[in-house]
Design a protein around this motif. Structure first.
Motif, PDB file in Angstrom:
ATOM      1  N   ALA A 176       0.836  -1.199   0.000  1.00  0.00           N
ATOM      2  CA  ALA A 176       0.000   0.000   0.000  1.00  0.00           C
ATOM      3  C   ALA A 176       0.872   1.250   0.000  1.00  0.00           C
ATOM      4  O   ALA A 176       2.069   1.202   0.305  1.00  0.00           O
ATOM      5  N   ALA A 177       0.257   2.368  -0.335  1.00  0.00           N
ATOM      6  CA  ALA A 177       0.960   3.652  -0.373  1.00  0.00           C
ATOM      7  C   ALA A 177       1.597   3.953   0.972  1.00  0.00           C
ATOM      8  O   ALA A 177       1.010   3.707   2.029  1.00  0.00           O
ATOM      9  N   THR A 178       2.781   4.517   0.920  1.00  0.00           N
ATOM     10  CA  THR A 178       3.535   4.745   2.156  1.00  0.00           C
ATOM     11  C   THR A 178       3.248   6.099   2.791  1.00  0.00           C
ATOM     12  O   THR A 178       3.495   6.275   3.984  1.00  0.00           O
ATOM     13  N   ASN A 179       2.752   7.053   2.022  1.00  0.00           N
ATOM     14  CA  ASN A 179       2.648   8.438   2.500  1.00  0.00           C
ATOM     15  C   ASN A 179       1.315   9.063   2.107  1.00  0.00           C
ATOM     16  O   ASN A 179       0.674   8.631   1.148  1.00  0.00           O
ATOM     17  N   PRO A 180       0.898  10.119   2.797  1.00  0.00           N
ATOM     18  CA  PRO A 180      -0.291  10.864   2.378  1.00  0.00           C
ATOM     19  C   PRO A 180      -0.004  11.728   1.157  1.00  0.00           C
ATOM     20  O   PRO A 180       1.150  12.046   0.854  1.00  0.00           O
ATOM     21  N   TYR A 181      -1.069  12.116   0.455  1.00  0.00           N
ATOM     22  CA  TYR A 181      -0.919  12.922  -0.757  1.00  0.00           C
ATOM     23  C   TYR A 181      -0.156  14.221  -0.507  1.00  0.00           C
ATOM     24  O   TYR A 181       0.635  14.659  -1.349  1.00  0.00           O
ATOM     25  N   ASN A 182      -0.411  14.846   0.628  1.00  0.00           N
ATOM     26  CA  ASN A 182       0.183  16.164   0.864  1.00  0.00           C
ATOM     27  C   ASN A 182       1.691  16.126   1.067  1.00  0.00           C
ATOM     28  O   ASN A 182       2.345  17.168   1.087  1.00  0.00           O
ATOM     29  N   MET A 464      -4.348   6.307  -0.474  1.00  0.00           N
ATOM     30  CA  MET A 464      -3.329   6.567   0.548  1.00  0.00           C
ATOM     31  C   MET A 464      -3.733   5.964   1.902  1.00  0.00           C
ATOM     32  O   MET A 464      -3.315   6.424   2.949  1.00  0.00           O
ATOM     33  N   ARG A 465      -4.567   4.901   1.857  1.00  0.00           N
ATOM     34  CA  ARG A 465      -4.998   4.154   3.048  1.00  0.00           C
ATOM     35  C   ARG A 465      -5.931   4.961   3.940  1.00  0.00           C
ATOM     36  O   ARG A 465      -6.124   4.631   5.110  1.00  0.00           O
ATOM     37  N   ARG A 466      -6.542   5.980   3.403  1.00  0.00           N
ATOM     38  CA  ARG A 466      -7.405   6.853   4.201  1.00  0.00           C
ATOM     39  C   ARG A 466      -8.824   6.306   4.253  1.00  0.00           C
ATOM     40  O   ARG A 466      -9.456   6.081   3.226  1.00  0.00           O
ATOM     41  N   LEU A 467      -9.328   6.095   5.455  1.00  0.00           N
ATOM     42  CA  LEU A 467     -10.699   5.630   5.642  1.00  0.00           C
ATOM     43  C   LEU A 467     -11.645   6.823   5.685  1.00  0.00           C
ATOM     44  O   LEU A 467     -11.386   7.814   6.381  1.00  0.00           O
ATOM     45  N   HIS A 468     -12.730   6.710   4.928  1.00  0.00           N
ATOM     46  CA  HIS A 468     -13.765   7.736   4.951  1.00  0.00           C
ATOM     47  C   HIS A 468     -15.092   7.034   5.167  1.00  0.00           C
ATOM     48  O   HIS A 468     -15.448   6.134   4.411  1.00  0.00           O
ATOM     49  N   LEU A 469     -15.816   7.435   6.188  1.00  0.00           N
ATOM     50  CA  LEU A 469     -17.154   6.903   6.423  1.00  0.00           C
ATOM     51  C   LEU A 469     -18.145   7.708   5.588  1.00  0.00           C
ATOM     52  O   LEU A 469     -18.513   8.822   5.933  1.00  0.00           O
ATOM     53  N   SER A 470     -18.546   7.139   4.477  1.00  0.00           N
ATOM     54  CA  SER A 470     -19.419   7.831   3.541  1.00  0.00           C
ATOM     55  C   SER A 470     -20.846   7.891   4.071  1.00  0.00           C
ATOM     56  O   SER A 470     -21.342   6.928   4.673  1.00  0.00           O
ATOM     57  N   TRP A 536      -4.965   3.819   7.802  1.00  0.00           N
ATOM     58  CA  TRP A 536      -4.600   2.589   8.511  1.00  0.00           C
ATOM     59  C   TRP A 536      -3.100   2.356   8.464  1.00  0.00           C
ATOM     60  O   TRP A 536      -2.452   2.858   7.564  1.00  0.00           O
ATOM     61  N   PRO A 537      -2.590   1.609   9.465  1.00  0.00           N
ATOM     62  CA  PRO A 537      -3.287   0.967  10.577  1.00  0.00           C
ATOM     63  C   PRO A 537      -3.778   1.970  11.623  1.00  0.00           C
ATOM     64  O   PRO A 537      -3.091   2.948  11.924  1.00  0.00           O
ATOM     65  N   ILE A 538      -4.967   1.681  12.137  1.00  0.00           N
ATOM     66  CA  ILE A 538      -5.611   2.558  13.114  1.00  0.00           C
ATOM     67  C   ILE A 538      -5.823   1.766  14.402  1.00  0.00           C
ATOM     68  O   ILE A 538      -6.569   0.786  14.424  1.00  0.00           O
ATOM     69  N   HIS A 539      -5.149   2.163  15.433  1.00  0.00           N
ATOM     70  CA  HIS A 539      -5.351   1.565  16.754  1.00  0.00           C
ATOM     71  C   HIS A 539      -5.720   2.700  17.699  1.00  0.00           C
ATOM     72  O   HIS A 539      -6.805   3.237  17.612  1.00  0.00           O
ATOM     73  N   ASP A 540      -4.817   3.072  18.584  1.00  0.00           N
ATOM     74  CA  ASP A 540      -5.084   4.256  19.406  1.00  0.00           C
ATOM     75  C   ASP A 540      -5.045   5.510  18.532  1.00  0.00           C
ATOM     76  O   ASP A 540      -5.755   6.477  18.782  1.00  0.00           O
ATOM     77  N   ASP A 541      -4.187   5.480  17.541  1.00  0.00           N
ATOM     78  CA  ASP A 541      -4.076   6.590  16.591  1.00  0.00           C
ATOM     79  C   ASP A 541      -3.930   5.995  15.200  1.00  0.00           C
ATOM     80  O   ASP A 541      -3.826   4.775  15.030  1.00  0.00           O
ATOM     81  N   ASP A 542      -3.903   6.846  14.186  1.00  0.00           N
ATOM     82  CA  ASP A 542      -3.724   6.336  12.832  1.00  0.00           C
ATOM     83  C   ASP A 542      -2.269   6.498  12.397  1.00  0.00           C
ATOM     84  O   ASP A 542      -1.424   6.961  13.172  1.00  0.00           O
ATOM     85  N   THR A 543      -1.949   6.126  11.154  1.00  0.00           N
ATOM     86  CA  THR A 543      -0.559   6.049  10.698  1.00  0.00           C
ATOM     87  C   THR A 543      -0.413   6.687   9.320  1.00  0.00           C
ATOM     88  O   THR A 543      -0.498   5.999   8.295  1.00  0.00           O
ATOM     89  N   PRO A 544      -0.158   7.992   9.265  1.00  0.00           N
ATOM     90  CA  PRO A 544      -0.012   8.640   7.955  1.00  0.00           C
ATOM     91  C   PRO A 544       1.159   8.126   7.132  1.00  0.00           C
ATOM     92  O   PRO A 544       1.061   8.000   5.916  1.00  0.00           O
ATOM     93  N   ILE A 545       2.295   7.826   7.783  1.00  0.00           N
ATOM     94  CA  ILE A 545       3.486   7.376   7.059  1.00  0.00           C
ATOM     95  C   ILE A 545       3.880   5.982   7.551  1.00  0.00           C
ATOM     96  O   ILE A 545       4.036   5.750   8.751  1.00  0.00           O
ATOM     97  N   LEU A 546       4.045   5.060   6.614  1.00  0.00           N
ATOM     98  CA  LEU A 546       4.474   3.705   6.945  1.00  0.00           C
ATOM     99  C   LEU A 546       5.996   3.590   6.965  1.00  0.00           C
ATOM    100  O   LEU A 546       6.693   4.402   6.367  1.00  0.00           O
ATOM    101  N   HIS A 547       6.470   2.551   7.618  1.00  0.00           N
ATOM    102  CA  HIS A 547       7.880   2.133   7.576  1.00  0.00           C
ATOM    103  C   HIS A 547       8.836   3.166   8.192  1.00  0.00           C
ATOM    104  O   HIS A 547       9.978   3.298   7.756  1.00  0.00           O
ATOM    105  N   LEU A 548       8.372   3.875   9.198  1.00  0.00           N
ATOM    106  CA  LEU A 548       9.233   4.872   9.838  1.00  0.00           C
ATOM    107  C   LEU A 548      10.458   4.228  10.486  1.00  0.00           C
ATOM    108  O   LEU A 548      11.572   4.762  10.392  1.00  0.00           O
TER     109      LEU A 548
END
Length: 703
Positions: A176-182, A464-470, A536-548
């Motif tokens: 999956a994508a590693t980073n947000p669009y911005n 970018m792994r972003r969840l949106h509740l439509s 995602w992954p979303i637990h206590d918080d979410d994860t904008p950037i993977l593989h830090l």
């Protein structure tokens, strides 16, 4: 005096591509009259493409499927079902009877039960799921695996980004994508390869365009000149099927000139020395190879320049189906991740990898387990099922007897249509869940009309792994996809397992089954973070950037999986002096989208503002051929023919190459493609087929 009509503004998410733009629907009298993006929209940044802005007319279209249809020929072939339900059936048209939802789900359940009992569970398969919500995608694979006890479930990722999932998981453990669009705004260098981004993902392209204009930091690699390439510092037009060749050459330059990040390589990757040796000893990896490729000699200098900038700057790579829809698509994705691993351009702000997803919820459908080799959360199933091309073969061989199809126009957008037509005609039962009578729906025995994305509540996961509740923009009395599946499952005796009353019930079970990614993504939290969204992954918080800190491999290290380019196709033709000639044969065709339409155009062609812009598929040919073929041609490959199509001549198309869209089923573009596919994951080679051009008059068609 007329009654005042209530006017509401409701925030939701766009139903089209994987960008996942936030939208606001202006609704009057339960009808959408306008859609716009909020200025503070995190994804849209206040701007929408023309599909997002104008492509909502389909909701009220006169040919929307409003009630279930049962094919008359199916009833004749199943007289016991006709006898049992005859009193509940109403004449609809020459081909179909209509009925209520209870009757249709009862007929479906009885026929599925008969097939399962007679032929076994493996005689059932299911294809679809990426055009609907995560809740319905989850229910879809659950129905297949648990209710029908069949492992054969797949989705449209098979014809788009399955190689991205395969290639990325093999090298960095997550597809999956590693980073947000911005993060585009934080990047010093942007490489776009195999993506017509301004047409296919325009809201992401807006960000890239902005940076390219400010910083002149863009490289575009493609087989033709796209709109985005006009802004590129490096406009790199390459031969067909040479992605892996180009990417390995970039790795060669980075290694040969010692531009790699020694610390990152040593601490965060394994197997570099072996990889380095293979690259340096590969006769095709040195960019000097292109000095002998007529018409593309400039690449011997341009490729090293791109590699140097990528290695020495904070860089991002974006890719689309121009990478994945090849026989070496998975290997090319691995080669992309190699570049990031060598240079440390991953696991940080402004540097990463972005596969540009196609469908609005293809990421979510894969996350939910709509793949034959992955359960939700990418766990391995007890029994691995067949991929869609294997299902097609099994239909022809008589091993598969029933198909459940949910939002996937398999007889239009998949390859080798002549073969698929044969396979489909061999089935005893086809069930579709659709908005319209698409090509596959018109062949179905049982057709369920269902809610569109603008009529229901559900979770969608963007590129970018972003969840949106439509949220629903308008009310509808049609069922959601998961509701249809729940009713059928209950009538098949699986009611205790399919005890869903709301979409939230489905989502809560899906979260528990995919807890590594979604455990903390309760509806109430998604509503609270609706503007920003949660990645995602979303637990206590979410994860904008993977593989830090580490990769999602077993040892946390990135891996190199080197594959040498195999000489073939256009490059081989040029080397052997048989490419450039005046023959109408030997043209290389690639396909793609146009901005006005989406996929099979089932929704967009029902909006006059979109359809009038592009009401037919058009071939683009090189300007050198202007006048050679006339205005109308048929394309012929070794697998089949297109219909007669309009042809236009453009200086953006290289010699002996062609481009065409695939939005209109009547064009039969995908009849040109055969079974050639990604070696690992069976994604069709849609981006390259050798064809003959046959001039015809306006009155002539084929098939």
């Amino acid at each position: 005096m007329s009654e005042a009509i209530d006017k509401n503004e409701i925030e939701s998410v766009c139903t089209y591509c994987g960008v996942g733009c936030d939208i606001t629907g202006v609704v009057e009298g339960n009808k959408i009259v306008k859609i716009y993006a909020q200025k503070d929209g995190v994804v849209s940044e206040g701007r929408l493409c023309i599909k997002g802005k104008y492509g909502y007319d389909f909701i009220q279209a006169h040919d929307r499927i409003r009630e279930p249809h049962i094919k008359k020929s199916f009833l004749r072939e199943n007289p016991e079902l006709l006898q049992e339900f005859d009193n509940n059936l109403i004449e609809f048209d020459d081909e179909y009877m209509s009925c209520d939802l209870n009757t249709a789900t009862s007929i479906a359940a009885k026929k599925l039960s008969q097939i399962k009992e007679k032929y076994g569970s493996d005689s059932f398969c299911a294809v679809g799921g990426a055009r609907t919500s995560c809740e319905s995608a989850y229910a879809f694979q659950k129905f297949t695996r648990e209710t029908m006890n069949s492992p054969h479930v797949d989705n449209c990722a098979r014809v788009c980004h399955s190689p991205s999932l395969s290639g990325m998981r093999a090298t960095i453990g997550e597809g999956a994508a590693t980073n947000p669009y911005n993060d585009i705004y934080e990047s010093e260098f942007i490489l776009v390869i195999g993506s017509n981004t301004m047409e296919a993902h325009p809201i992401i392209a807006n960000r890239i365009v902005s940076q390219a204009k400010k910083h002149n930091n863009l490289a575009v690699i493609d087989v033709r000149q796209t709109k985005l390439s006009r802004l590129a510092k490096h406009n790199c037009i390459i031969p067909f099927e040479s992605n892996l060749l180009i990417l390995n050459m970039m790795a060669y330059v980075i290694i040969d000139e010692e531009l790699y990040d020694e610390s990152f390589v040593a601490n965060r990757t394994s197997g570099f020395e072996e990889f380095k040796s293979k690259i340096l000893n590969d006769p095709y990896a040195n960019p000097a190879f292109f000095k002998d490729i007529e018409g593309y000699e400039y690449l011997s200098k341009m490729i090293p320049n791109i590699a140097r900038e990528y290695a020495l700057k904070r860089s991002m790579i974006f890719w689309g189906l121009g990478i994945t829809e090849h026989i070496d698509g998975s290997y090319a994705v691995m080669a992309i991740t190699h570049l990031a691993l060598m240079t440390g351009n991953i696991g940080k702000t402004g540097a990463g990898l972005m596969p540009l997803r196609g469908q609005n919820n293809v990421q979510g459908a894969c996350d939910m387990g709509c793949l034959p080799y992955y359960l939700p959360d990418y766990k391995t199933p007890a029994k691995i099922g067949m991929m869609t091309p294997q299902m097609i073969d099994a239909m022809i061989e008589g091993r598969i007897k029933a198909l459940l199809n949910m939002g996937e126009d398999i007889t239009h957008i998949h390859p080798n249509l002549n073969k698929i037509d044969k396979a489909i005609s061999n089935l005893e039962l086809i069930i579709t869940q659709e908005l319209f009578m698409t090509d596959i729906a018109s062949r179905a025995d049982i057709v369920f009309g269902v809610k569109s994305a603008y009529e229901k509540t559900g979770v969608y996961v963007n590129a970018m792994r972003r969840l949106h509740l439509s949220q629903p923009l308008v009310e509808s009395d049609l069922p959601d996809d998961w509701e249809v599946l729940t009713l059928i499952a209950q009538k098949l005796g699986d009611g205790e397992n399919f005890d869903f009353g709301t979409s939230e019930d489905v989502w809560n079970e899906a979260r528990s089954r995919a807890s590594k990614r979604f455990s903390g993504a309760e509806y109430y939290r998604l509503k609270r973070h609706n503007k920003r969204g949660m990645q995602w992954p979303i637990h206590d918080d979410d994860t904008p950037i993977l593989h830090l800190l580490d990769f999602r491999t077993s040892d946390g290290l990135g891996r190199y999986q080197y594959h040498r380019y195999q000489l073939r196709g256009m490059v081989q033709d040029i080397l052997q002096k048989r490419f450039y000639n005046d023959s109408s044969q030997g043209y290389y065709l690639t396909t793609g989208r146009t901005l006005a339409h989406y996929n099979n155009a089932a929704q967009t062609k029902r909006s006059s503002k979109l359809h009038t812009k592009y009401d037919e598929d058009i071939i683009l040919a090189p300007i050198e051929d202007d006048g050679k073929f006339g205005d109308k041609v048929i394309l012929r490959s070794e697998y089949g023919e297109s219909e007669a199509l309009s042809i236009r001549y453009s200086d953006k198309i290289r010699q002996k190459t062609l481009f065409c869209t695939f939005h209109h089923a009547k064009s039969r573009i995908n009849a040109l493609f055969g079974d050639e596919a990604d070696e690992l994951i069976m994604t069709a080679r849609f981006k390259s087929i050798k064809v003959e051009i046959i001039p015809v008059g306006d009155e002539i068609g084929c098939s």
